[in-house]
Design a protein around this motif. Structure first.
Motif, mmCIF file in Angstrom:
data_model
loop_
_atom_site.group_PDB
_atom_site.id
_atom_site.type_symbol
_atom_site.label_atom_id
_atom_site.label_comp_id
_atom_site.label_asym_id
_atom_site.label_seq_id
_atom_site.Cartn_x
_atom_site.Cartn_y
_atom_site.Cartn_z
ATOM 1 N N GLU A 194 0.825 -1.208 0.000
ATOM 2 C CA GLU A 194 0.000 0.000 0.000
ATOM 3 C C GLU A 194 0.861 1.260 0.000
ATOM 4 O O GLU A 194 0.593 2.215 -0.730
ATOM 5 C CB GLU A 194 -0.908 -0.003 1.235
ATOM 6 C CG GLU A 194 -2.053 -0.999 1.169
ATOM 7 C CD GLU A 194 -3.205 -0.491 0.315
ATOM 8 O OE1 GLU A 194 -3.211 0.704 -0.026
ATOM 9 O OE2 GLU A 194 -4.100 -1.304 -0.003
ATOM 10 N N ARG A 235 -7.054 -6.194 -4.003
ATOM 11 C CA ARG A 235 -7.686 -5.139 -3.201
ATOM 12 C C ARG A 235 -6.841 -3.863 -3.229
ATOM 13 O O ARG A 235 -7.370 -2.758 -3.420
ATOM 14 C CB ARG A 235 -7.860 -5.612 -1.755
ATOM 15 C CG ARG A 235 -8.504 -4.562 -0.846
ATOM 16 C CD ARG A 235 -8.604 -5.023 0.593
ATOM 17 N NE ARG A 235 -9.638 -6.042 0.742
ATOM 18 C CZ ARG A 235 -9.387 -7.323 1.004
ATOM 19 N NH1 ARG A 235 -8.131 -7.741 1.148
ATOM 20 N NH2 ARG A 235 -10.374 -8.182 1.137
ATOM 21 N N SER A 236 -5.522 -4.022 -3.077
ATOM 22 C CA SER A 236 -4.638 -2.844 -3.079
ATOM 23 C C SER A 236 -4.636 -2.162 -4.444
ATOM 24 O O SER A 236 -4.620 -0.929 -4.534
ATOM 25 C CB SER A 236 -3.214 -3.266 -2.703
ATOM 26 O OG SER A 236 -3.176 -3.776 -1.385
ATOM 27 N N ILE A 238 -7.052 -2.114 -6.667
ATOM 28 C CA ILE A 238 -8.333 -1.411 -6.864
ATOM 29 C C ILE A 238 -8.353 -0.136 -6.029
ATOM 30 O O ILE A 238 -8.758 0.935 -6.509
ATOM 31 C CB ILE A 238 -9.508 -2.337 -6.473
ATOM 32 C CG1 ILE A 238 -9.609 -3.501 -7.462
ATOM 33 C CG2 ILE A 238 -10.810 -1.549 -6.436
ATOM 34 C CD1 ILE A 238 -10.607 -4.567 -7.045
ATOM 35 N N ARG A 239 -7.907 -0.214 -4.789
ATOM 36 C CA ARG A 239 -7.944 0.951 -3.906
ATOM 37 C C ARG A 239 -7.070 2.082 -4.442
ATOM 38 O O ARG A 239 -7.402 3.267 -4.277
ATOM 39 C CB ARG A 239 -7.492 0.564 -2.503
ATOM 40 C CG ARG A 239 -7.550 1.727 -1.505
ATOM 41 C CD ARG A 239 -7.052 1.322 -0.131
ATOM 42 N NE ARG A 239 -8.007 0.419 0.496
ATOM 43 C CZ ARG A 239 -7.725 -0.808 0.921
ATOM 44 N NH1 ARG A 239 -6.491 -1.287 0.764
ATOM 45 N NH2 ARG A 239 -8.636 -1.554 1.503
ATOM 46 N N THR A 303 -8.027 -1.305 -13.129
ATOM 47 C CA THR A 303 -8.788 -1.430 -11.870
ATOM 48 C C THR A 303 -9.396 -0.101 -11.439
ATOM 49 O O THR A 303 -10.022 -0.029 -10.384
ATOM 50 C CB THR A 303 -7.873 -1.944 -10.741
ATOM 51 O OG1 THR A 303 -6.841 -0.986 -10.502
ATOM 52 C CG2 THR A 303 -7.253 -3.270 -11.098
ATOM 53 N N PRO A 308 -13.031 4.127 -5.580
ATOM 54 C CA PRO A 308 -12.050 3.083 -5.270
ATOM 55 C C PRO A 308 -12.230 2.463 -3.886
ATOM 56 O O PRO A 308 -12.055 1.255 -3.719
ATOM 57 C CB PRO A 308 -10.705 3.812 -5.369
ATOM 58 C CG PRO A 308 -10.975 5.046 -6.140
ATOM 59 C CD PRO A 308 -12.397 5.404 -5.886
ATOM 60 N N GLU A 309 -12.580 3.290 -2.916
ATOM 61 C CA GLU A 309 -12.712 2.778 -1.553
ATOM 62 C C GLU A 309 -13.847 1.770 -1.454
ATOM 63 O O GLU A 309 -13.721 0.714 -0.819
ATOM 64 C CB GLU A 309 -12.953 3.939 -0.585
ATOM 65 C CG GLU A 309 -12.742 3.584 0.883
ATOM 66 C CD GLU A 309 -11.326 3.118 1.178
ATOM 67 O OE1 GLU A 309 -11.187 2.178 1.994
ATOM 68 O OE2 GLU A 309 -10.376 3.655 0.589
ATOM 69 N N SER A 312 -12.885 -1.434 -3.357
ATOM 70 C CA SER A 312 -11.866 -2.246 -2.682
ATOM 71 C C SER A 312 -12.446 -3.070 -1.543
ATOM 72 O O SER A 312 -11.752 -3.924 -0.990
ATOM 73 C CB SER A 312 -10.742 -1.351 -2.148
ATOM 74 O OG SER A 312 -11.231 -0.479 -1.149
ATOM 75 N N ILE A 318 -13.186 -7.877 -6.120
ATOM 76 C CA ILE A 318 -11.795 -8.233 -5.791
ATOM 77 C C ILE A 318 -11.455 -9.615 -6.335
ATOM 78 O O ILE A 318 -10.406 -9.823 -6.966
ATOM 79 C CB ILE A 318 -11.572 -8.177 -4.268
ATOM 80 C CG1 ILE A 318 -11.686 -6.738 -3.769
ATOM 81 C CG2 ILE A 318 -10.211 -8.767 -3.898
ATOM 82 C CD1 ILE A 318 -11.711 -6.615 -2.268
#
Length: 414
Positions: A194, A235-236, A238-239, A303, A308-309, A312, A318
């Motif tokens: 991250e 997940r990272s 996408i975020r 992505t 985004p939040e 994710s 995901i």
């Protein structure tokens, strides 16, 4: 100072007593380590038999020498400990997110050297993101030996040195640790990925981790060994709105042959690698051939989303990104294995072996030629006559019939 000066007179027996008790203490302590206990006891017995034959003065001198050596070793260990602590505190960059890429001249030289010794066939299905916000997700070959060629290929293609994430045990050795950090390596911690993404660095990860890099004989070559539910990278990505580039590589596992495996029952690696690797089996492999490597960079997986939040935290989204990445890597592996199988230049040393074989064949044919045979015979005759002439100059009374040069000449004349 006082302890050194007082040992020469009234307190002289004290060192002898200390020296005689020290080996006993070492021997007793060694009993808790069955593997070395017997060896230590043998050393102790040898020490006792050696000192029993010495005079009191010699024993005292020997005891002083022993204690002096012991203190020197302890002092040296202290210096090494201080130096180690100092080196470990030296930082290549203030923090992983403030790292700057080394100079292009150095990276150009290193990248080309890597690909000189590890020739690599590369395939790009898409463009590398111009902003550098790319997450390369790859399979890992045995021992992770495909990493450097991968980094070299990406650098020469894009001018960017991709950041890498390493297991903590790599950072326990000075100099080695600093080299990793200098070239963009970061210790694997919960939020490392991250943090690198927030700083907009391109990153490469291997979801299969150590288990995939240390495959056993029973594991399939180039098989993905991702842990169940491994979705952190998706997940990272996408975020942070990162573009995922699936990467497949083959070649290393065809060059190496696993000849032995060290199981946890043979040796516990947890003290070196960490408790999470306590059940790890380490393969021992030897080179079996020298071949090209093949790397396929698949189609980009975007992505970016409006929220985004929220995305994710969407488990379905995901998993979809994770599965798309996995499928793309598997398709890339299948493509590369076909390419490898049909590549006439796969085995790097084949041209050399062919040239040597052709040279041997040509030499054999040349030796069978009558003109060449006659030339060689005349050459040997000339050499034999020259040696015989020198022998007669050195010793005029030599028996020419027994001289090796004359014998050789007679054979050739026949």
């Amino acid at each position: 100072m006082s302890s050194q000066t007082s040992s020469s007179s009234s307190s002289s027996p004290a060192p002898a007593a200390a020296s005689s008790s020290l080996p006993e203490a070492i021997a007793k302590a060694a009993l808790s380590f069955p593997q070395i206990g017997k060896a230590v006891l043998r050393i102790h017995s040898g020490y006792q038999s050696f000192t029993s034959n010495l005079s009191p003065q010699s024993k005292e001198s020997f005891a002083k020498l022993f204690i002096l050596l012991y203190k020197s070793v302890v002092q040296l260990a202290g210096y090494i400990s201080v130096a180690y602590a100092f080196l470990m505190d030296v930082k290549v960059a203030p923090s992983p997110t403030e790292w700057q890429q080394p100079g292009n001249i150095l990276l150009q030289v290193l990248a080309n050297l890597i690909l000189l010794f590890a020739p690599t066939v590369e395939e790009w299905a898409d463009k590398f993101p111009e902003d550098g916000r790319a997450l390369l997700v790859a399979n890992q070959n045995l021992y992770g030996l495909d990493l450097l060629p991968l980094l070299a290929v990406v650098y020469l293609k894009t001018g960017k040195l991709v950041r890498t994430i390493w297991e903590p045990f790599h950072f326990k050795t000075p100099i080695y640790k600093h080299l990793i950090e200098y070239f963009g390596g970061v210790c694997n911690e919960p939020h490392t990925l991250e943090e690198l993404m927030e700083a907009s660095y391109p990153v490469v990860i291997f979801p299969g981790g150590m288990k995939e890099a240390l495959k056993s004989k029973e594991d399939a070559k180039y098989g993905l060994m991702w842990p169940m539910g491994k979705v952190n990278f998706a997940r990272s990505a996408i975020r942070n709105g990162y573009t995922i580039i699936p990467v497949a590589s083959v070649g290393v596992e065809d060059m190496l042959q696993i000849v032995h495996e060290i199981s946890p029952q043979d040796f516990d690696f947890s003290a070196i690698l960490g408790t999470e690797f306590s059940n790890l089996t380490i393969p021992l492999a030897v080179p079996g051939s020298y071949e090209r490597l093949y790397i396929h960079f698949g189609d980009n997986i975007t992505t970016k989303t409006k929220d985004p939040e929220k995305a994710s935290n969407d488990v379905k989204a995901i998993k979809m990104v994770r599965d798309r990445t996995r499928d793309a890597i598997l398709a890339g592996l299948e493509r590369l294995l076909e390419l490898q199988e049909s590549d006439p230049k796969r085995f790097i040393l084949d041209p050399l072996w062919k040239a040597l074989e052709d040279g041997k064949h040509f030499a054999n044919e040349a030796l069978e030629d009558p003109h060449v045979k006659n030339g060689l015979t005349e050459g040997r005759k000339t050499l034999a006559k020259g040696l015989l002439f020198l022998a007669r100059i050195i010793d005029p009374y030599v028996d020419s019939e027994m001289d090796p040069a004359q014998v050789e000449l007679d054979k050739l004349e026949e």
